[in-house]
Design a protein around this motif. Structure first.
Motif, mmCIF file in Angstrom:
data_model
loop_
_atom_site.group_PDB
_atom_site.id
_atom_site.type_symbol
_atom_site.label_atom_id
_atom_site.label_comp_id
_atom_site.label_asym_id
_atom_site.label_seq_id
_atom_site.Cartn_x
_atom_site.Cartn_y
_atom_site.Cartn_z
ATOM 1 N N TRP A 6 39.585 35.067 39.881
ATOM 2 C CA TRP A 6 40.037 35.355 38.509
ATOM 3 C C TRP A 6 40.129 36.855 38.249
ATOM 4 N N GLY A 7 39.238 37.619 38.864
ATOM 5 C CA GLY A 7 39.281 39.075 38.695
ATOM 6 C C GLY A 7 40.557 39.665 39.272
ATOM 7 N N ARG A 10 43.442 38.886 36.927
ATOM 8 C CA ARG A 10 43.430 39.787 35.769
ATOM 9 C C ARG A 10 43.938 41.176 36.169
ATOM 10 N N GLU A 22 44.429 42.044 27.624
ATOM 11 C CA GLU A 22 43.233 42.327 26.839
ATOM 12 C C GLU A 22 42.115 41.372 27.246
ATOM 13 N N ASP A 23 40.931 41.917 27.500
ATOM 14 C CA ASP A 23 39.769 41.100 27.808
ATOM 15 C C ASP A 23 39.129 40.662 26.495
#
Length: 110
Positions: A6-7, A10, A22-23
């Motif tokens: 997932w990182g 992103r 945006e986190d």
């Protein structure tokens, strides 16, 4: 979930859309009423039902949380200025309405 990368997703999304990713912190997104911004653990009546203890807004709990995530509301408990599409949130000071997409200008692509 860590094994699914997932990182990296992103990071790559951030490269493709700089400044637009945006986190949103996950805490309180399922406890915050998307209509008024009130946070109360008693508003979550069940796994699927959300009834705001402040304004009485009723919604599916997952739908309510997704509205909060889309508006950038998570993490620190604080009320919103307005709710719904086009409202400006205090967490990001950005509009939650979608930006205009470019229209086709009639140039043939062949």
């Amino acid at each position: 979930m860590l094994a699914q990368g997932w990182g990296l997703l992103r990071q790559r999304t951030g490269h493709k859309a700089p400044g637009r990713v945006e986190d949103v912190p996950a805490p309180y997104t399922s406890l915050r009423g998307s209509a008024c911004g009130w946070i109360d653990k008693n508003s979550r009546k069940s796994q699927a039902e959300f009834v705001c203890s402040s304004c009485g807004f009723t919604c599916n709990a997952d739908t309510n949380a997704s509205i909060n995530v889309a508006a950038g509301q998570g993490g620190i408990p604080r009320p919103r200025q307005s709710a719904g599409a086009g409202g400006v949130t205090t967490a990001t000071s950005r509009s939650s309405a979608r930006e205009l997409q470019p229209t086709w200008v009639g140039i043939p692509l062949f």
